[in-house]
Design a protein around this motif. Structure first.
Motif, PDB file in Angstrom:
ATOM      1  N   GLU A 134      83.559  54.283  74.295  1.00 19.66           N
ATOM      2  CA  GLU A 134      84.666  54.577  73.378  1.00 19.66           C
ATOM      3  C   GLU A 134      85.603  55.628  73.969  1.00 19.66           C
ATOM      4  O   GLU A 134      86.830  55.492  73.932  1.00 19.66           O
ATOM      5  CB  GLU A 134      84.094  55.071  72.049  1.00 19.66           C
ATOM      6  CG  GLU A 134      85.124  55.378  70.988  1.00 19.66           C
ATOM      7  CD  GLU A 134      85.535  54.159  70.190  1.00 19.66           C
ATOM      8  OE1 GLU A 134      86.380  54.308  69.295  1.00 19.66           O
ATOM      9  OE2 GLU A 134      85.021  53.056  70.471  1.00 19.66           O
ATOM     10  N   LYS A 193      90.851  48.018  70.292  1.00 21.12           N
ATOM     11  CA  LYS A 193      91.842  49.065  70.537  1.00 21.12           C
ATOM     12  C   LYS A 193      93.197  48.502  70.954  1.00 21.12           C
ATOM     13  O   LYS A 193      94.099  49.245  71.338  1.00 21.12           O
ATOM     14  CB  LYS A 193      91.332  50.017  71.627  1.00 21.12           C
ATOM     15  CG  LYS A 193      90.044  50.747  71.272  1.00 21.12           C
ATOM     16  CD  LYS A 193      90.249  51.716  70.128  1.00 21.12           C
ATOM     17  CE  LYS A 193      88.986  52.527  69.867  1.00 21.12           C
ATOM     18  NZ  LYS A 193      89.168  53.486  68.754  1.00 21.12           N
ATOM     19  N   MET A 199      93.833  53.826  76.969  1.00 22.10           N
ATOM     20  CA  MET A 199      94.903  53.539  76.004  1.00 22.10           C
ATOM     21  C   MET A 199      96.129  54.395  76.288  1.00 22.10           C
ATOM     22  O   MET A 199      97.271  53.939  76.155  1.00 22.10           O
ATOM     23  CB  MET A 199      94.408  53.801  74.577  1.00 22.10           C
ATOM     24  CG  MET A 199      93.430  52.773  74.045  1.00 22.10           C
ATOM     25  SD  MET A 199      92.733  53.274  72.448  1.00 22.10           S
ATOM     26  CE  MET A 199      94.211  53.339  71.433  1.00 22.10           C
ATOM     27  N   GLU A 217      89.640  55.137  75.179  1.00 22.47           N
ATOM     28  CA  GLU A 217      90.731  55.946  74.626  1.00 22.47           C
ATOM     29  C   GLU A 217      91.596  56.532  75.735  1.00 22.47           C
ATOM     30  O   GLU A 217      92.820  56.623  75.604  1.00 22.47           O
ATOM     31  CB  GLU A 217      90.154  57.055  73.744  1.00 22.47           C
ATOM     32  CG  GLU A 217      89.594  56.542  72.425  1.00 22.47           C
ATOM     33  CD  GLU A 217      88.951  57.631  71.597  1.00 22.47           C
ATOM     34  OE1 GLU A 217      88.899  58.789  72.073  1.00 22.47           O
ATOM     35  OE2 GLU A 217      88.490  57.330  70.479  1.00 22.47           O
TER      36      GLU A 217
END
Length: 236
Positions: A129, A105, A136, A133
């Motif tokens: 996951e 990522k 991020m 995210e």
């Protein structure tokens, strides 16, 4: 017609593999689920075993079509690729998995942060996951620290119950059924119902009070958390 079995329990890795293949081939992709009876009624009626499916129905598919079969095991005579997650007790391998997942990522995570992240999230690739995210959107430096993890990542104190709640609200029906089956073996229905009720009450508060838009910046998420008294990781 290429037929490839994708075996093992790393479902996200299978998804990534198929996505890359589709991009490389510049092809269209249609996924057929076992329960999609409207699409595969003819095949379903004809199948008695997976072997009959391959030997009979697949021969009718044009050579230009690539078939990926997600399975726990392959069948002799057909190519297969294994996608396996570490065993639940293989902590070091999971830490390495977490670091590689961050790399994919575009993020780096410090060693102690990776340890903390795994301790909070556990050995579930879907949860890993999802929490990456969130980081991020939060971490602008590109390097994730323990403080970042503490502020952003949801602590799955009761992993199966939390996983069930999020699976239902995210529409991951198959996973929700699987987790619920396991939970009913170890938990009382009233406990499960209570956890789900609280989860959806929190979601209801958010839906009813927060203006709908495509993306939120982190200060907005923090303010929503304070005003609704819902933990930041859950709001995110």
């Amino acid at each position: 017609m290429p037929v490839l079995f994708l075996t093992g329990n790393a479902d996200l890795s299978k998804d990534e593999y198929i996505k890359k293949k589709v991009e490389d081939l510049k092809a269209d992709y249609t996924r057929i689920h076992p329960k999609d009876t409207d699409r595969i009624e003819k095949i379903r009626r004809s199948i008695q075993t997976l072997g009959m499916f391959l030997l009979g129905m697949l021969k009718e598919v044009p050579e230009t079509v690539h078939v990926f079969i997600r399975s726990t095991r392959g069948i002799k005579g057909y190519q297969s690729i294994s996608f396996d997650l570490p065993k639940p007790w293989e902590r070091e391998k999971w830490i390495d998995y977490v670091k590689k997942a961050f790399k994919k990522k575009g993020l780096n995570i410090e060693d102690d942060a990776a340890e903390l992240f795994f301790s909070m999230v556990g050995s579930d690739e879907g949860r890993i996951e999802k929490e990456i995210e969130k980081l991020m959107n939060y971490c602008e430096s590109g390097v994730v620290t323990s403080d970042d993890v503490k502020k952003v990542v949801y602590f799955y104190e009761h992993p199966p119950l939390d996983e069930l709640s999020f699976s239902i609200s995210e529409g991951r029906v198959d996973n929700a059924h699987r987790v619920l089956d396991e939970l009913l073996k170890i938990s009382e229905p009233i406990v499960i119902s209570s956890v789900l009720a609280n989860h959806f009450l929190d979601l209801f508060k958010i839906v009813m009070t927060v203006p709908k838009k495509e993306k939120y910046i982190w200060p907005e998420i923090s303010n929503i958390s304070k005003s609704l008294k819902i933990p930041v990781p859950k709001v995110a």
